[in-house]
Design a protein around this motif. Structure first.
Motif, PDB file in Angstrom:
ATOM      1  N   HIS A  85      50.845  33.677 -39.947  1.00  0.00           N
ATOM      2  CA  HIS A  85      50.885  33.579 -41.410  1.00  0.00           C
ATOM      3  C   HIS A  85      50.783  32.120 -41.871  1.00  0.00           C
ATOM      4  O   HIS A  85      51.362  31.751 -42.878  1.00  0.00           O
ATOM      5  CB  HIS A  85      52.160  34.229 -41.953  1.00  0.00           C
ATOM      6  N   GLY A  86      50.051  31.314 -41.104  1.00  0.00           N
ATOM      7  CA  GLY A  86      49.825  29.926 -41.483  1.00  0.00           C
ATOM      8  C   GLY A  86      50.972  28.976 -41.180  1.00  0.00           C
ATOM      9  O   GLY A  86      50.943  27.822 -41.611  1.00  0.00           O
ATOM     10  N   GLU A  87      51.964  29.448 -40.417  1.00  0.00           N
ATOM     11  CA  GLU A  87      53.139  28.609 -40.162  1.00  0.00           C
ATOM     12  C   GLU A  87      52.816  27.264 -39.497  1.00  0.00           C
ATOM     13  O   GLU A  87      53.356  26.242 -39.937  1.00  0.00           O
ATOM     14  CB  GLU A  87      54.188  29.348 -39.311  1.00  0.00           C
ATOM     15  N   PRO A  88      51.954  27.213 -38.473  1.00  0.00           N
ATOM     16  CA  PRO A  88      51.675  25.909 -37.860  1.00  0.00           C
ATOM     17  C   PRO A  88      51.075  24.898 -38.839  1.00  0.00           C
ATOM     18  O   PRO A  88      51.494  23.742 -38.877  1.00  0.00           O
ATOM     19  CB  PRO A  88      50.708  26.237 -36.718  1.00  0.00           C
ATOM     20  N   GLY A  89      50.130  25.335 -39.644  1.00  0.00           N
ATOM     21  CA  GLY A  89      49.520  24.427 -40.625  1.00  0.00           C
ATOM     22  C   GLY A  89      50.509  23.976 -41.683  1.00  0.00           C
ATOM     23  O   GLY A  89      50.512  22.807 -42.086  1.00  0.00           O
ATOM     24  N   LEU A  90      51.357  24.897 -42.132  1.00  0.00           N
ATOM     25  CA  LEU A  90      52.364  24.543 -43.142  1.00  0.00           C
ATOM     26  C   LEU A  90      53.375  23.556 -42.580  1.00  0.00           C
ATOM     27  O   LEU A  90      53.772  22.602 -43.266  1.00  0.00           O
ATOM     28  CB  LEU A  90      53.068  25.794 -43.654  1.00  0.00           C
ATOM     29  N   LEU A  91      53.795  23.770 -41.323  1.00  0.00           N
ATOM     30  CA  LEU A  91      54.750  22.828 -40.722  1.00  0.00           C
ATOM     31  C   LEU A  91      54.109  21.455 -40.550  1.00  0.00           C
ATOM     32  O   LEU A  91      54.733  20.425 -40.852  1.00  0.00           O
ATOM     33  CB  LEU A  91      55.277  23.365 -39.390  1.00  0.00           C
ATOM     34  N   ALA A  92      52.866  21.404 -40.114  1.00  0.00           N
ATOM     35  CA  ALA A  92      52.161  20.118 -39.994  1.00  0.00           C
ATOM     36  C   ALA A  92      52.092  19.422 -41.352  1.00  0.00           C
ATOM     37  O   ALA A  92      52.291  18.200 -41.443  1.00  0.00           O
ATOM     38  CB  ALA A  92      50.764  20.331 -39.416  1.00  0.00           C
ATOM     39  N   PHE A 112      63.312  12.294 -39.268  1.00  0.00           N
ATOM     40  CA  PHE A 112      63.013  13.712 -39.477  1.00  0.00           C
ATOM     41  C   PHE A 112      63.999  14.591 -38.727  1.00  0.00           C
ATOM     42  O   PHE A 112      64.212  14.383 -37.532  1.00  0.00           O
ATOM     43  CB  PHE A 112      61.618  14.053 -38.924  1.00  0.00           C
ATOM     44  N   PRO A 113      64.537  15.613 -39.393  1.00  0.00           N
ATOM     45  CA  PRO A 113      65.261  16.643 -38.660  1.00  0.00           C
ATOM     46  C   PRO A 113      64.227  17.588 -38.029  1.00  0.00           C
ATOM     47  O   PRO A 113      63.022  17.421 -38.247  1.00  0.00           O
ATOM     48  CB  PRO A 113      66.042  17.363 -39.762  1.00  0.00           C
ATOM     49  N   ALA A 114      64.690  18.573 -37.309  1.00  0.00           N
ATOM     50  CA  ALA A 114      63.798  19.583 -36.722  1.00  0.00           C
ATOM     51  C   ALA A 114      63.475  20.615 -37.809  1.00  0.00           C
ATOM     52  O   ALA A 114      64.147  21.629 -37.948  1.00  0.00           O
ATOM     53  CB  ALA A 114      64.456  20.227 -35.517  1.00  0.00           C
ATOM     54  N   ILE A 115      62.444  20.333 -38.590  1.00  0.00           N
ATOM     55  CA  ILE A 115      62.079  21.152 -39.749  1.00  0.00           C
ATOM     56  C   ILE A 115      61.765  22.583 -39.310  1.00  0.00           C
ATOM     57  O   ILE A 115      61.018  22.793 -38.351  1.00  0.00           O
ATOM     58  CB  ILE A 115      60.887  20.530 -40.496  1.00  0.00           C
ATOM     59  N   SER A 116      62.347  23.531 -40.010  1.00  0.00           N
ATOM     60  CA  SER A 116      62.163  24.974 -39.809  1.00  0.00           C
ATOM     61  C   SER A 116      62.813  25.532 -38.540  1.00  0.00           C
ATOM     62  O   SER A 116      62.651  26.709 -38.247  1.00  0.00           O
ATOM     63  CB  SER A 116      60.674  25.377 -39.826  1.00  0.00           C
ATOM     64  N   CYS A 117      63.533  24.711 -37.789  1.00  0.00           N
ATOM     65  CA  CYS A 117      64.088  25.154 -36.503  1.00  0.00           C
ATOM     66  C   CYS A 117      65.478  25.780 -36.595  1.00  0.00           C
ATOM     67  O   CYS A 117      65.997  26.250 -35.597  1.00  0.00           O
ATOM     68  CB  CYS A 117      64.117  23.987 -35.512  1.00  0.00           C
ATOM     69  N   ALA A 126      57.255  24.893 -30.019  1.00  0.00           N
ATOM     70  CA  ALA A 126      56.076  24.815 -30.887  1.00  0.00           C
ATOM     71  C   ALA A 126      56.310  23.821 -32.023  1.00  0.00           C
ATOM     72  O   ALA A 126      55.418  23.038 -32.374  1.00  0.00           O
ATOM     73  CB  ALA A 126      55.744  26.202 -31.442  1.00  0.00           C
ATOM     74  N   ALA A 127      57.508  23.838 -32.601  1.00  0.00           N
ATOM     75  CA  ALA A 127      57.824  22.910 -33.690  1.00  0.00           C
ATOM     76  C   ALA A 127      57.807  21.465 -33.206  1.00  0.00           C
ATOM     77  O   ALA A 127      57.317  20.577 -33.909  1.00  0.00           O
ATOM     78  CB  ALA A 127      59.183  23.254 -34.292  1.00  0.00           C
ATOM     79  N   VAL A 128      58.325  21.230 -32.011  1.00  0.00           N
ATOM     80  CA  VAL A 128      58.348  19.882 -31.443  1.00  0.00           C
ATOM     81  C   VAL A 128      56.921  19.372 -31.222  1.00  0.00           C
ATOM     82  O   VAL A 128      56.608  18.225 -31.538  1.00  0.00           O
ATOM     83  CB  VAL A 128      59.174  19.862 -30.133  1.00  0.00           C
ATOM     84  N   ARG A 129      56.046  20.219 -30.695  1.00  0.00           N
ATOM     85  CA  ARG A 129      54.644  19.814 -30.486  1.00  0.00           C
ATOM     86  C   ARG A 129      54.001  19.392 -31.796  1.00  0.00           C
ATOM     87  O   ARG A 129      53.300  18.376 -31.858  1.00  0.00           O
ATOM     88  CB  ARG A 129      53.838  20.963 -29.854  1.00  0.00           C
ATOM     89  N   ARG A 159      66.049  16.829 -25.501  1.00  0.00           N
ATOM     90  CA  ARG A 159      65.256  16.937 -24.277  1.00  0.00           C
ATOM     91  C   ARG A 159      63.843  17.410 -24.608  1.00  0.00           C
ATOM     92  O   ARG A 159      62.858  16.897 -24.067  1.00  0.00           O
ATOM     93  CB  ARG A 159      65.928  17.880 -23.282  1.00  0.00           C
ATOM     94  N   LEU A 160      63.721  18.390 -25.500  1.00  0.00           N
ATOM     95  CA  LEU A 160      62.382  18.860 -25.897  1.00  0.00           C
ATOM     96  C   LEU A 160      61.568  17.720 -26.514  1.00  0.00           C
ATOM     97  O   LEU A 160      60.376  17.574 -26.224  1.00  0.00           O
ATOM     98  CB  LEU A 160      62.492  20.033 -26.871  1.00  0.00           C
ATOM     99  N   TYR A 161      62.193  16.934 -27.373  1.00  0.00           N
ATOM    100  CA  TYR A 161      61.506  15.787 -27.960  1.00  0.00           C
ATOM    101  C   TYR A 161      61.103  14.776 -26.881  1.00  0.00           C
ATOM    102  O   TYR A 161      59.987  14.268 -26.892  1.00  0.00           O
ATOM    103  CB  TYR A 161      62.393  15.081 -29.001  1.00  0.00           C
TER     104      TYR A 161
END
Length: 166
Positions: A85-92, A112-117, A126-129, A159-161
């Motif tokens: 539903h467009g989530e990757p583009g919206l997060l970017a 930045f905090p971990a937006i949407s996490c 996926a959010a970290v990438r 660790r993910l970051y």
């Protein structure tokens, strides 16, 4: 731009700007949004009431009021609905638009905090990438941004970051 990881409370950072993972009303909520509103004081809520909200993927800037940060950049991340539903583009766009506002204000540092996490349920890896990809994009000519912090709420997130930046 120098990108670093910091684990702790984003509201304690004395930077030019911290980013708030806000909801579309900009009137406070849970998680990092509630923490930023509490730390900034009632002036932040009063100011946000004048902004008329913020659509998902966009960003708005306010003074930091009682925070050590000079500004708060509020961005509304997408709610995870499976990724189709467009989530990757919206997060970017959250990262891109927040960085553009920081540049427009001539700021040098941003966190930045971990937006949407959190309650929005975005898968952490996926959010970290997306976060790292957007922060590593070349800055436009004349950009004043020199330093970005990725603020981790847990050792697992840190660790993910670290893995994504390696």
């Amino acid at each position: 731009m120098d990108i670093r990881i910091w684990q702790g409370d984003i509201t304690t950072l004395a930077l030019d700007a911290i980013v708030n993972a806000a909801n579309s009303t900009l009137l406070g909520g849970g998680g990092v949004d509630g923490a930023i509103h509490r730390a900034a004081g009632p002036e932040l809520l009063a100011h946000c009431r004048t902004l008329g909200g913020c659509p998902t993927g966009e960003a708005r800037i306010t003074p930091g009021f009682r925070l050590p940060a000079r500004f708060v950049i509020h961005t509304v991340g997408p709610v995870w609905r499976g990724g189709d539903h467009g989530e990757p583009g919206l997060l970017a766009c959250c990262y891109r638009n927040s960085l553009a506002l920081a540049d427009a204000q001539g700021l040098a540092s941003i966190a930045f905090p971990a937006i949407s996490c959190g309650v929005y349920g975005y898968p952490l890896e996926a959010a970290v990438r997306i976060a790292v990809t957007e922060l590593r994009r070349p800055r436009p000519a004349g950009s004043t941004l020199q330093r970005a912090l990725l603020v981790a709420f847990s050792e697992d997130m840190a660790r993910l970051y670290r893995d994504a930046l390696a």
